[in-house]
Design an enzyme around this catalytic site. Structure first.
Site, PDB file in Angstrom:
ATOM      1  N   LEU A 164       1.410 -11.071  -6.995  1.00 11.97           N
ATOM      2  CA  LEU A 164       0.482 -11.990  -6.332  1.00 11.97           C
ATOM      3  C   LEU A 164       1.174 -12.707  -5.178  1.00 11.97           C
ATOM      4  CD1 LEU A 164      -1.344 -13.588  -9.379  1.00 11.97           C
ATOM      5  CD2 LEU A 164      -2.365 -12.104  -7.661  1.00 11.97           C
ATOM      6  N   LYS A 176       2.940   2.400  -9.397  1.00 14.19           N
ATOM      7  CA  LYS A 176       2.324   3.501  -8.658  1.00 14.19           C
ATOM      8  C   LYS A 176       3.164   4.774  -8.725  1.00 14.19           C
ATOM      9  CE  LYS A 176      -0.209   0.474  -5.534  1.00 14.19           C
ATOM     10  NZ  LYS A 176       0.070  -0.738  -6.310  1.00 14.19           N
TER      11      LYS A 176
END
Length: 624
Positions: A451, A411
């Site tokens: 995850l 990001k």
């Protein structure tokens, strides 16, 4: 009346039952003579038999006490007690036959058999009637909970029959989706349509709804329960027989999904190999040690047998939890475990910790990472992520730390949100120090979503599934890169061991995964089906909610397309231009001034000036 019953002792209640049984002896004789037509009038016949009646009463009292019939509670008067009553009736019939010679009446042998049968029926009936009377008195004196049973199948009807004998629960009706049952009476209760629940609850003063549909999927039960609770009704679900005997868990079917099943690719080799040489026997400090990435860094670094592991963490609970876990792992290994509670933005504490413990390697994982939270709280996000990185990195350089590895994010590449922008500024700070402080190897490792980490989509989806759905996805085309926690940390440590200074490492995370496909996989992995236009009877619906502020459809891993290979096929480094020393100093000065003034607009202006691509995002935001 109820107070009188409650005031009787157990022995006194036994006397009452004994007297009742004795009174039924002349009543039984009276009925017998009436049925047999003996002596013209039953009363005259009974008067003629008065000579034997005292003996029958004596026999009845003796046998009843010997059998223990008066001591049997009304609510326990079942098979064994009925058998004892039959024995008493048989003895009385035999006694009546033996004493018949004293009676001036023409009695045939069948008369005594009839007497025994009639007496038996009278005693059993009296017990049943007494039980119903006493139960009714108790029920009337206690508050009753009126329940509506959702589901008129086998389970529901059995439940209704069982609850009829309950002291404080009163089943009033069924509701069921099956139209063929609506309008019928089952187990003495009417069956209504679920569409009339609000009306039924009001008319029948229902206190609670019992879901008696254990075969229905958990998400569907959860949806029904949530709809009823919105009406202000208390709801409880009945477990299935398989759950009660342990063949199925009493809780929902949702089980942790193996992250590897969601990747859609093979995981990488998790053996650290010679990368351990850079951590073995050294003092390693891990900031953000209580977070998902930080805790896994601790575990894998411990496998390299460092001399000391310094756990630096802002959250007391997170530090306590990870320290408790690692203490068990380090027992008997000789590794010194040092928990430190503090902020990376606290310059004095950071310098003291680095100096006092002789830190040689810093793995900087401390950061505020949740995009919506940092977007809503930009100043704390910038302070922690940018200035905290500056404080810790400078302290490491001044103390002569061997390696400083910043854990960054995809990001940070042309960010559309403050979290990503703060990570990009942190990278620029580390790049600047790498160019100016050659005594310490500074490097950054950039990767995408992990995850199973706190706040990530998989735990969010699982929580939504456990509540019956729907599962929410922001956009049907949104995609993200994913790795397992172990993969990401393993590659971070390998990249950190390879670093020579100033590198921006990126990890090969495979192809980006469509979030809507991931949502479907999590639903199906939990044992449920997706409810959509093709499958309207499915368990869980996927709902599109729209992109959140600062969210992109797809993230990038680098500012340039040029990736340089390393010894590891999953690790690359990229050439990216940084800022000059003067530019970094100017950026930090302006950011500090904005933070001290608590000026969000000024802080966003600093980010827009120095972070590539953010000015356009800011302009678009202000135009809305």
């Amino acid at each position: 009346m109820l107070n009188l019953i409650r005031g009787l002792s157990r022995r006194q209640k036994g006397y009452v039952l004994l007297i009742l049984d004795l009174l039924l002896i002349p009543v039984g004789l009276l009925f017998t003579y009436a049925v047999q037509g003996i002596g013209g009038s039953p009363l005259r016949a009974l008067e003629a038999a008065s000579a034997v009646l005292p003996y029958l009463l004596l026999i009845g009292a003796s046998v009843s006490i010997w059998l223990g019939l008066p001591s049997i509670r009304l609510n326990a008067y079942e098979g064994r007690a009925i058998t004892l009553t039959a024995i008493l009736s048989l003895v009385l019939a035999a006694g009546s036959a033996g004493l018949s010679g004293l009676v001036p009446l023409p009695l045939v042998p069948g008369t005594h058999v009839v007497f025994g049968i009639i007496y038996f029926l009278l005693v059993v009936s009296s017990r049943v009637v007494l039980y119903q009377i006493v139960t009714a008195l108790y029920r009337r004196a206690q508050p009753r909970r009126r329940v509506l049973i959702y589901g008129a199948g086998t389970t529901g009807t059995q439940l209704a029959q069982a609850l009829r004998a309950h002291e404080s629960i009163d089943p009033v009706a069924f509701v069921d989706d099956n139209r063929s049952l609506q309008g019928l009476f089952l187990a003495g209760l009417p069956v209504f349509s679920p569409a009339r629940i609000t009306e039924i609850v009001r008319e029948k003063a229902v206190d609670r709804v019992l879901l008696a549909m254990p075969s229905l999927s958990h998400p569907r039960q959860a949806q029904i329960a949530r709809q009823l609770q919105e009406l202000g009704i208390e709801v409880q679900a009945l477990p299935s027989f398989a759950q009660l005997i342990g063949e199925e868990p009493l809780l929902d079917k949702l089980t942790p999904v193996a992250p590897q099943r969601l990747l859609g690719r093979a995981s990488c080799d998790l053996d650290l190999g010679d990368a351990c040489d850079q951590y073995a026997g050294r003092t390693v400090m891990i900031s953000g040690a209580g977070g998902t990435i930080g805790a896994e860094l601790c575990r894998q670094v411990l496998s390299c047998r460092p001399h000391r592991l310094v756990l630096y963490e802002l959250s007391e609970h997170a530090l306590y939890t990870v320290h408790q876990e690692l203490e068990l792992l380090t027992e008997g290994t000789g590794v010194d475990l040092v928990p430190v509670l503090g902020s990376v933005a606290d310059d004095r504490q950071v310098r003291k910790v680095v100096a006092d413990h002789g830190v040689q390697v810093v793995l900087h994982a401390a950061a505020y990472k949740h995009v919506p939270l940092v977007e809503a709280n930009p100043l704390p996000g910038l302070s922690n992520n940018v200035l905290g990185t500056q404080v810790l990195a400078r302290a490491a350089a001044d103390a002569g730390v061997e390696r400083f590895i910043l854990i960054s994010s995809d990001k940070a590449v042309r960010p559309a949100n403050m979290m990503g922008a703060s990570k990009r500024l942190a990278e620029l700070v580390v790049q600047d120090l790498a160019a100016r402080k050659p005594g310490t190897i500074f490097a950054m490792v950039r990767f995408g979503n992990v995850l199973g980490s706190s706040g990530s989509v998989v735990p969010l989806f699982q929580d939504q599934i456990s509540r019956g759905g729907p599962v929410t996805v922001t956009h049907p085309e949104v995609k993200r890169y994913f790795m397992t926690i172990r993969e990401a940390v393993n590659l971070v440590l390998k990249a950190g061991a390879e670093a020579k200074g100033g590198e921006v490492f990126v990890l090969d995370m495979g192809e980006p995964v469509p979030i809507i496909r991931l949502a479907r996989q999590v639903i199906e992995s939990a044992g449920y089906t997706v409810r959509d236009a093709d499958n309207p009877d499915g368990d869980i619906e996927i709902v599109i909610t729209g992109l959140r502020p600062g969210e992109k459809l797809q993230e990038e891993l680098s500012l340039s397309d040029e990736r340089i290979v390393t010894r590891h096929p999953k690790i690359f480094w990229v050439r990216e231009a940084g800022l000059s020393e003067i530019e970094v100093a100017s950026m930090l000065r302006a950011l500090n001034e904005a933070l001290e003034a608590n000026d969000v607009a000024a802080a966003r202006a600093v980010v827009g000036r120095w972070v590539e691509g953010f000015a356009q995002v800011e302009a678009a935001r202000q135009s809305l």
